[in-house]
Design a protein around this motif. Structure first.
Motif, PDB file in Angstrom:
ATOM      1  N   ASN A  42       0.837  -1.191   0.000  1.00 51.32           N
ATOM      2  CA  ASN A  42       0.000   0.000   0.000  1.00 51.32           C
ATOM      3  C   ASN A  42       0.877   1.247   0.000  1.00 51.32           C
ATOM      4  O   ASN A  42       1.895   1.297   0.701  1.00 51.32           O
ATOM      5  N   THR A  43       0.474   2.232  -0.767  1.00 54.90           N
ATOM      6  CA  THR A  43       1.259   3.464  -0.864  1.00 54.90           C
ATOM      7  C   THR A  43       1.246   4.263   0.432  1.00 54.90           C
ATOM      8  O   THR A  43       2.078   5.154   0.622  1.00 54.90           O
ATOM      9  N   GLN A  44       0.317   3.946   1.350  1.00 60.62           N
ATOM     10  CA  GLN A  44       0.242   4.645   2.633  1.00 60.62           C
ATOM     11  C   GLN A  44       1.063   3.955   3.720  1.00 60.62           C
ATOM     12  O   GLN A  44       1.091   4.413   4.864  1.00 60.62           O
ATOM     13  N   TYR A  52       2.246  -4.298   3.645  1.00 66.25           N
ATOM     14  CA  TYR A  52       0.991  -3.987   4.331  1.00 66.25           C
ATOM     15  C   TYR A  52       0.272  -5.256   4.773  1.00 66.25           C
ATOM     16  O   TYR A  52      -0.028  -5.431   5.930  1.00 66.25           O
ATOM     17  N   GLU A  72      -8.145   1.088   3.348  1.00 66.38           N
ATOM     18  CA  GLU A  72      -7.693   2.266   2.609  1.00 66.38           C
ATOM     19  C   GLU A  72      -8.378   2.270   1.245  1.00 66.38           C
ATOM     20  O   GLU A  72      -9.018   1.293   0.851  1.00 66.38           O
ATOM     21  N   SER A  75      -7.402   2.391  -4.672  1.00 69.55           N
ATOM     22  CA  SER A  75      -6.343   2.918  -5.540  1.00 69.55           C
ATOM     23  C   SER A  75      -4.970   2.945  -4.877  1.00 69.55           C
ATOM     24  O   SER A  75      -3.955   3.093  -5.562  1.00 69.55           O
ATOM     25  N   THR A  76      -4.918   2.788  -3.539  1.00 67.25           N
ATOM     26  CA  THR A  76      -3.630   2.848  -2.841  1.00 67.25           C
ATOM     27  C   THR A  76      -2.956   1.485  -2.725  1.00 67.25           C
ATOM     28  O   THR A  76      -1.811   1.394  -2.285  1.00 67.25           O
ATOM     29  N   TYR A  77      -3.654   0.414  -3.126  1.00 68.28           N
ATOM     30  CA  TYR A  77      -3.102  -0.931  -3.011  1.00 68.28           C
ATOM     31  C   TYR A  77      -2.440  -1.377  -4.312  1.00 68.28           C
ATOM     32  O   TYR A  77      -2.857  -0.982  -5.401  1.00 68.28           O
TER      33      TYR A  77
END
Length: 252
Positions: A42-44, A52, A72, A75-77
């Protein structure tokens, strides 16, 4: 943000602190032996590698993970295949996630049906997939499935590296005998109770959604537990057979 739903003082919590990666008490695994093992990044994530959760490739364009990992925006995965060391971006392949399906029976109160199916934007063509274990009788005391993941090792293994651990199926009664497990929703029809009553080997934070494999099939996915590798506190996995009908509709 490394995740596994962890039971602490009778309350289900999702841990998002920056824990070190990988299965506690396991051994290093290769993507050759487990090509279907997927890192759901994940980008977060607070990790530079993006780690993640875990997942399993069950069709060229489908991966199965834990529902509680999906907190989340889709789109963040992104999914990573063929990369045992998550810091080595010279190997493996990556795909964005185009769609996420979370089992409609999932809720954060009891974590039953803690399973999700994600669609890859770019299919991993030619990679062996892991068939779903749809037979409930496969979850039987005495069987010894293997769990795979990049989660917290608690100092028992190298960081950022895929690991595996054999975790005996203890039978549902072993988890139903733990009062806090019952009060937090353990159910024989939808969960697998696996690990060692003496502790020492277990899935941990960061392993959520990772595959529990028996006889070449996906028996379950990492869901929750009380701490990691604690005596008398086995790991709890979502049983694939308990959600087979809904999962097959998504995978086909």
């Amino acid at each position: 943000m490394f995740k596994r739903a962890v039971l602490l003082v009778g309350v289900l919590l999702v841990v998002t602190a920056g824990a070190k990666p990988v299965v506690v008490g396991g051994t290093v695994a290769s993507t050759t032996e487990a090509p279907w093992a997927i890192a759901l990044n994940n980008t977060q994530s607070v990790s530079s590698s993006g780690r993640y959760c875990g997942a399993a490739l069950v069709a060229p364009d489908k991966i199965v993970t834990a529902a509680h990992c999906m907190d989340e925006a889709v789109s963040t995965y992104y999914a990573v295949q063929g990369r045992a060391n998550l810091e080595d971006d010279s190997v493996g392949q990556v795909s964005a996630i185009s769609k996420a399906w979370v089992h409609p029976g999932y809720n954060t109160k009891d974590h039953r049906y803690d399973v999700a199916v994600l669609t890859l934007a770019t299919p991993f063509v030619g990679v062996p997939v892991l068939p779903l274990e749809t037979r409930a009788r496969a979850d039987r005391r005495g069987a010894v499935p293997t769990v795979y993941g990049w989660g917290d090792t608690q100092g028992t293994g190298p960081d950022e590296t895929l690991q595996k651990a054999a975790v005996p199926d203890l039978g549902d009664q072993a988890c139903l005998a733990v009062k806090s497990y019952v009060s937090n929703g353990y159910a024989a029809a939808t969960n697998v109770c696996a690990g060692y009553l003496a502790g020492g080997t277990d899935a941990c934070q960061g392993d959520s959604g990772g595959p529990l494999v028996l006889n070449g099939r996906l028996l379950g996915v990492v869901s929750w537990g009380q701490g990691c590798a604690q005596p008398g506190k086995p790991g709890v996995y979502t049983e694939i057979a308990g959600a087979a009908k809904a999962l097959l509709q998504q995978v086909r």
